[in-house]
Design an enzyme around this catalytic site. Structure first.
Site, PDB file in Angstrom:
ATOM      1  N   LYS A  83      -0.465   5.213  -5.499  1.00 44.00           N
ATOM      2  CA  LYS A  83      -1.635   5.041  -6.379  1.00 44.00           C
ATOM      3  C   LYS A  83      -2.391   6.206  -6.799  1.00 44.00           C
ATOM      4  O   LYS A  83      -3.005   6.363  -7.764  1.00 44.00           O
ATOM      5  CB  LYS A  83      -2.457   4.146  -5.955  1.00 44.00           C
TER       6      LYS A  83
ATOM      7  N   GLN B  25      -5.068  -0.131  -1.363  1.00 43.25           N
ATOM      8  CA  GLN B  25      -4.045  -1.177  -0.538  1.00 43.25           C
ATOM      9  C   GLN B  25      -3.178  -1.700  -1.822  1.00 43.25           C
ATOM     10  O   GLN B  25      -2.731  -1.091  -2.949  1.00 43.25           O
ATOM     11  CB  GLN B  25      -4.723  -2.201   0.040  1.00 43.25           C
TER      12      GLN B  25
ATOM     13  N   ALA C 282      -7.988   3.192   2.964  1.00 40.87           N
ATOM     14  CA  ALA C 282      -7.174   3.838   2.116  1.00 40.87           C
ATOM     15  C   ALA C 282      -7.129   5.289   2.432  1.00 40.87           C
ATOM     16  O   ALA C 282      -7.571   5.882   2.873  1.00 40.87           O
ATOM     17  CB  ALA C 282      -7.758   3.699   0.685  1.00 40.87           C
ATOM     18  N   GLY C 283      -5.898   5.587   1.723  1.00 40.43           N
ATOM     19  CA  GLY C 283      -5.490   7.106   1.886  1.00 40.43           C
ATOM     20  C   GLY C 283      -4.763   7.331   0.710  1.00 40.43           C
ATOM     21  O   GLY C 283      -3.525   7.276   0.740  1.00 40.43           O
ATOM     22  N   HIS C 284      -5.383   8.036  -0.080  1.00 48.57           N
ATOM     23  CA  HIS C 284      -4.476   8.574  -1.408  1.00 48.57           C
ATOM     24  C   HIS C 284      -4.356   9.791  -1.589  1.00 48.57           C
ATOM     25  O   HIS C 284      -5.272  10.805  -1.331  1.00 48.57           O
ATOM     26  CB  HIS C 284      -5.424   8.097  -2.657  1.00 48.57           C
TER      27      HIS C 284
ATOM     28  N   THR D 129      -3.836   7.183   9.133  1.00 47.33           N
ATOM     29  CA  THR D 129      -3.792   7.171  10.635  1.00 47.33           C
ATOM     30  C   THR D 129      -2.513   8.152  10.991  1.00 47.33           C
ATOM     31  O   THR D 129      -2.461   8.274  12.478  1.00 47.33           O
ATOM     32  CB  THR D 129      -3.321   5.614  11.061  1.00 47.33           C
TER      33      THR D 129
ATOM     34  N   ARG E 155       0.539   7.087  11.248  1.00 48.80           N
ATOM     35  CA  ARG E 155       1.808   6.548  11.774  1.00 48.80           C
ATOM     36  C   ARG E 155       2.744   6.686  11.188  1.00 48.80           C
ATOM     37  O   ARG E 155       2.870   6.700   9.784  1.00 48.80           O
ATOM     38  CB  ARG E 155       1.045   4.930  11.898  1.00 48.80           C
TER      39      ARG E 155
ATOM     40  N   ARG F 101     -22.916 -13.230   5.523  1.00 47.44           N
ATOM     41  CA  ARG F 101     -24.332 -12.950   5.027  1.00 47.44           C
ATOM     42  C   ARG F 101     -25.120 -12.080   5.854  1.00 47.44           C
ATOM     43  O   ARG F 101     -26.391 -12.507   5.846  1.00 47.44           O
ATOM     44  CB  ARG F 101     -24.907 -14.058   4.382  1.00 47.44           C
TER      45      ARG F 101
ATOM     46  N   LYS G 210      -1.454   9.481  -6.811  1.00 46.23           N
ATOM     47  CA  LYS G 210      -0.857  10.368  -7.377  1.00 46.23           C
ATOM     48  C   LYS G 210      -0.834   9.698  -9.063  1.00 46.23           C
ATOM     49  O   LYS G 210      -0.988  10.581  -9.850  1.00 46.23           O
ATOM     50  CB  LYS G 210       0.611  10.474  -7.070  1.00 46.23           C
TER      51      LYS G 210
ATOM     52  N   ASP H 208      12.813  10.162  -6.369  1.00 45.01           N
ATOM     53  CA  ASP H 208      13.466  11.235  -6.056  1.00 45.01           C
ATOM     54  C   ASP H 208      14.037  11.153  -4.784  1.00 45.01           C
ATOM     55  O   ASP H 208      15.154  11.505  -4.178  1.00 45.01           O
ATOM     56  CB  ASP H 208      12.674  12.361  -6.107  1.00 45.01           C
TER      57      ASP H 208
ATOM     58  N   GLY I 147       0.850  -1.138   0.166  1.00 47.20           N
ATOM     59  CA  GLY I 147       0.099   0.000  -0.031  1.00 47.20           C
ATOM     60  C   GLY I 147       0.648   1.354   0.032  1.00 47.20           C
ATOM     61  O   GLY I 147       2.298   1.038   0.117  1.00 47.20           O
ATOM     62  N   ASP I 148       0.041   2.332  -0.169  1.00 50.06           N
ATOM     63  CA  ASP I 148       0.853   3.466  -0.011  1.00 50.06           C
ATOM     64  C   ASP I 148       2.080   3.919  -1.181  1.00 50.06           C
ATOM     65  O   ASP I 148       2.983   4.597  -0.883  1.00 50.06           O
ATOM     66  CB  ASP I 148       1.598   3.908   1.396  1.00 50.06           C
TER      67      ASP I 148
HETATM   68  P1  GDP Z   1      -1.463   5.683  -2.101  1.00 53.79           P
HETATM   69  O1  GDP Z   1      -2.109   5.148  -1.098  1.00 53.79           O
HETATM   70  O2  GDP Z   1      -0.774   4.440  -2.841  1.00 53.79           O
HETATM   71  O3  GDP Z   1      -2.154   6.482  -2.884  1.00 53.79           O
HETATM   72  O4  GDP Z   1      -0.036   6.354  -1.591  1.00 53.79           O
HETATM   73  P2  GDP Z   1       0.082   7.668  -0.360  1.00 53.79           P
HETATM   74  O5  GDP Z   1      -0.766   8.670  -1.061  1.00 53.79           O
HETATM   75  O6  GDP Z   1      -0.589   6.974   0.814  1.00 53.79           O
HETATM   76  O7  GDP Z   1       1.404   7.804  -0.215  1.00 53.79           O
HETATM   77  C1  GDP Z   1       2.051   8.307  -1.102  1.00 53.79           C
HETATM   78  C2  GDP Z   1       2.865   9.540  -0.748  1.00 53.79           C
HETATM   79  O8  GDP Z   1       4.218   9.756  -1.510  1.00 53.79           O
HETATM   80  C3  GDP Z   1       2.158  10.845  -0.840  1.00 53.79           C
HETATM   81  O9  GDP Z   1       2.522  11.668   0.343  1.00 53.79           O
HETATM   82  C4  GDP Z   1       2.424  11.385  -2.282  1.00 53.79           C
HETATM   83  O10 GDP Z   1       2.101  12.654  -2.270  1.00 53.79           O
HETATM   84  C5  GDP Z   1       3.767  11.140  -2.228  1.00 53.79           C
HETATM   85  N1  GDP Z   1       4.187  10.949  -3.537  1.00 53.79           N
HETATM   86  C6  GDP Z   1       3.851  10.205  -4.550  1.00 53.79           C
HETATM   87  N2  GDP Z   1       4.678  10.100  -5.597  1.00 53.79           N
HETATM   88  C7  GDP Z   1       5.699  10.671  -5.156  1.00 53.79           C
HETATM   89  C8  GDP Z   1       7.227  10.937  -5.737  1.00 53.79           C
HETATM   90  O11 GDP Z   1       7.418  10.621  -7.039  1.00 53.79           O
HETATM   91  N3  GDP Z   1       7.790  11.636  -5.006  1.00 53.79           N
HETATM   92  C9  GDP Z   1       7.847  11.898  -3.782  1.00 53.79           C
HETATM   93  N4  GDP Z   1       8.923  12.686  -3.103  1.00 53.79           N
HETATM   94  N5  GDP Z   1       6.500  11.863  -3.018  1.00 53.79           N
HETATM   95  C10 GDP Z   1       5.534  11.247  -3.751  1.00 53.79           C
HETATM   96  P1  IMO Z   2      -3.717   2.605   0.647  1.00 48.38           P
HETATM   97  O1  IMO Z   2      -4.956   2.507  -0.404  1.00 48.38           O
HETATM   98  C1  IMO Z   2      -1.207   1.106   3.489  1.00 48.38           C
HETATM   99  C2  IMO Z   2      -2.892  -2.035   5.983  1.00 48.38           C
HETATM  100  C3  IMO Z   2      -3.162  -1.573   7.826  1.00 48.38           C
HETATM  101  C4  IMO Z   2      -2.997  -2.781   8.288  1.00 48.38           C
HETATM  102  C5  IMO Z   2      -3.677  -3.802   7.490  1.00 48.38           C
HETATM  103  C6  IMO Z   2      -4.877  -4.266   7.841  1.00 48.38           C
HETATM  104  O2  IMO Z   2      -3.598   3.949   1.048  1.00 48.38           O
HETATM  105  O3  IMO Z   2      -2.583   2.205  -0.170  1.00 48.38           O
HETATM  106  P2  IMO Z   2      -7.280  -2.750   7.669  1.00 48.38           P
HETATM  107  O4  IMO Z   2      -7.789  -1.438   8.387  1.00 48.38           O
HETATM  108  O5  IMO Z   2      -7.455  -2.795   6.167  1.00 48.38           O
HETATM  109  O6  IMO Z   2      -8.086  -3.836   8.519  1.00 48.38           O
HETATM  110  O7  IMO Z   2      -5.856  -2.857   7.951  1.00 48.38           O
HETATM  111  O8  IMO Z   2      -3.584  -3.268   6.018  1.00 48.38           O
HETATM  112  N1  IMO Z   2      -3.819  -1.048   5.407  1.00 48.38           N
HETATM  113  C7  IMO Z   2      -2.953  -0.304   4.592  1.00 48.38           C
HETATM  114  N2  IMO Z   2      -1.672   0.272   4.439  1.00 48.38           N
HETATM  115  N3  IMO Z   2      -2.119   1.696   2.812  1.00 48.38           N
HETATM  116  C8  IMO Z   2      -3.298   1.291   2.733  1.00 48.38           C
HETATM  117  O9  IMO Z   2      -4.124   1.723   1.845  1.00 48.38           O
HETATM  118  C9  IMO Z   2      -4.004   0.314   3.662  1.00 48.38           C
HETATM  119  N4  IMO Z   2      -5.122  -0.247   3.978  1.00 48.38           N
HETATM  120  C10 IMO Z   2      -4.816  -1.033   4.788  1.00 48.38           C
HETATM  121  O10 IMO Z   2      -2.083  -0.640   8.019  1.00 48.38           O
HETATM  122  O11 IMO Z   2      -1.646  -3.237   8.422  1.00 48.38           O
HETATM  123 MG    MG Z   3      -2.119   5.421   1.219  1.00 48.01          MG
END
Ligand code: GDP
Ligand code: IMO
Ligand code: MG
Length: 428
Positions: A19, A226, A42-44, A303, A305, A145, A21, A335, A15-16
């Site tokens: 996606k 995720q 999720a946190g995008h 979160t 964290r 269910r 961006k 970068d 995750g993170d």
């Molecule tokens: P997602 O859950 O997959 O959408 O990813 P998140 O948004 O949770 O975490 C990605 C973090 O990296 C965010 O703070 C974005 O703004 C940042 N980000 C994405 N692409 C880049 C990159 O190429 N370089 C840098 N420095 N930050 C990026």
């Molecule tokens: P995005 O879409 C990173 C992780 C949680 C935990 C496990 C189970 O931003 O990539 P849950 O609340 O789903 O039952 O937690 O999955 N987790 C993520 N880690 N990015 C996420 O989403 C996540 N969604 C859940 O931290 O380890």
């Molecule tokens: Mg995220």
């Protein structure tokens, strides 16, 4: 890349991966953006010019005027959080108009959140580190269910009776098994259901809508949540989320046949992060980890964290590319590696008995005992966040990209060198 009518964007790590961006970068070229799995776990993060948006339920299409946004049946939705998200956007001048919520998507009710916390507490040192958003319990109820689907909001009387019955079961669980406080019906009726009813105008048979869009040749982007290593089947079980996170779930979670999934784009960071507990073979601590965490601002979007940091896990990435059918990789946060010194990619694991495997083991106990075998690359010190062309990159950066491709078995077609839209390089 968008010659196909549809494009799936999937996370290839824990995750993170960025996606949000990457989906946002590509969403300008499509008509419809669909979320098909997960929920507010999720946190995008999406940066548009100087503004940063953090989306939890909503697809990135909400940041473009005129796009159609769909929350598919594979999602679990928290009406309160979703309403907050919509209100937060409205405060910033973004009115989400073309939003459709599947009548088959499941609702996260207040008792799911409570259950999530109690389950985590009970796990003690084996805590998963969930986002505490009620995701696991909502999916449990779906499979058992006894879930509540968004479409059921259309019949208030029947819904009330159903929730009352489920609540009495949950209260038995809370009181008897967890010795915890119970929850009352008014807490749900007054504190939650009004927000849920306000979602009614958005509720529709979204699979049917999607079929219409596809028939008319409109372009659709499926925005995954995720990542592959959090997938309920192929992730580091049981330290996973409770839904399918890979391309296969696009079909079941959005309601389209497999033949309609066109291009598959995997997103992977240039290193690895994980938030929450569980196996993480390439995890590193100390100065290098701190450097990457600070430079990459690696703190959870949902979160807050601090994310655990590690070298790129090529074994996990290769599995993710294979299982997802990744045709193109987007390599993000590239970068961040500048100035880190020499860089490593794990290409295989050495098991406790001395054997070597290039495949990701299913068993978490084996995973805890393996040692990664690394390939080392020279680093670079240049700031590449302003590079607009692949040829502007230092030699060492190009060598690293080649190493990623060789390990993952997929071409790096997009390179992200910063969070903004203009910090993205095509490499086709
Ligand atoms: P997602 O859950 O997959 O959408 O990813 P998140 O948004 O949770 O975490 C990605 C973090 O990296 C965010 O703070 C974005 O703004 C940042 N980000 C994405 N692409 C880049 C990159 O190429 N370089 C840098 N420095 N930050 C990026
Ligand atoms: P995005 O879409 C990173 C992780 C949680 C935990 C496990 C189970 O931003 O990539 P849950 O609340 O789903 O039952 O937690 O999955 N987790 C993520 N880690 N990015 C996420 O989403 C996540 N969604 C859940 O931290 O380890
Ligand atoms: Mg995220």
């Amino acid at each position: 890349m968008l010659n196909d009518t549809t494009l799936a964007v999937v996370g290839c790590q824990w995750g993170d991966e960025g996606k949000g961006k990457i989906s946002d970068f590509l969403a300008g070229q499509v008509d419809v953006v669909v979320r098909y799995n997960g929920g507010p776990n999720a946190g995008h993060t999406i940066v548009v010019e100087n503004e940063t948006f953090k989306l939890h339920h909503l697809p990135c299409g909400v940041l473009y005027p005129g796009k159609i946004n769909i929350l598919g049946n594979g999602m679990v939705l928290d009406a309160l959080t979703l309403e907050d998200e919509l209100a937060g956007l409205k405060r910033r001048g973004i009115i989400v108009q073309k939003l459709f919520i599947s009548d088959r998507a499941h609702l996260i009710l207040p008792y799911h959140r409570r259950q999530d916390s109690l389950e985590e507490e009970k796990r003690g040192s084996a805590k998963i580190g969930t986002t505490l958003r009620g995701i696991g319990p909502a999916y449990q109820d779906k499979i058992a269910r006894r879930g509540i689907r968004a479409g059921e909001l259309r019949d208030a009387q029947r819904l009330k009776e159903k929730i009352a019955a489920f609540l009495s079961e949950k209260n038995e669980l809370f009181a008897r098994y967890y010795s915890a406080e119970t929850m009352t019906m008014p807490e749900i009726e007054e504190g939650y259901l009004p927000a849920a009813y306000r979602l009614l105008p958005y509720i529709a048979d979204t699979a049917l809508l999607l079929a219409g869009h596809l028939e008319r040749g409109e372009k659709v982007l499926f925005e995954g949540a995720q990542g592959a290593m959090l997938d309920i089947d192929y992730g580091t079980y049981p330290y996973v989320t409770s839904s399918g996170t890979m391309t296969g779930s696009v079909c079941s979670g959005a309601g389209i046949p497999p033949g309609k999934v066109g291009t598959i784009l995997g997103v992977g960071k240039a290193y690895t992060t994980r938030v929450g507990a569980g196996p993480f073979p390439t995890e590193i601590e100390g100065k290098t980890a701190e450097y990457i965490r600070e430079r990459g601002r690696e703190f959870g979007t949902t979160t807050g964290r601090p994310r655990r940091i590690g070298w790129l896990d090529g074994v996990a990435l290769r599995q993710a590319c294979r299982l997802n059918g990744v045709q193109h990789l987007a390599l993000t946060l590239f970068d961040v590696l500048g100035g880190v010194g020499s860089i490593k990619i794990a290409t295989a694991y050495r098991c406790r008995d001395g054997s070597v495997t290039e495949h990701f083991p299913a068993d978490q106990h084996i995973l805890e005992e393996i040692t990664p075998i690394y390939r080392e690359f020279a680093g670079w010190d240049e700031d590449i966040s302003r590079c607009g062309n692949i040829n502007d990159l230092p030699r060492a950066a190009l060598d690293y990209i080649k190493g990623v491709e060789e390990t993952a078995g997929a071409p790096v077609s997009l390179l992200s060198v910063g969070p903004r839209r203009d910090q993205t390089i095509w490499r086709l």
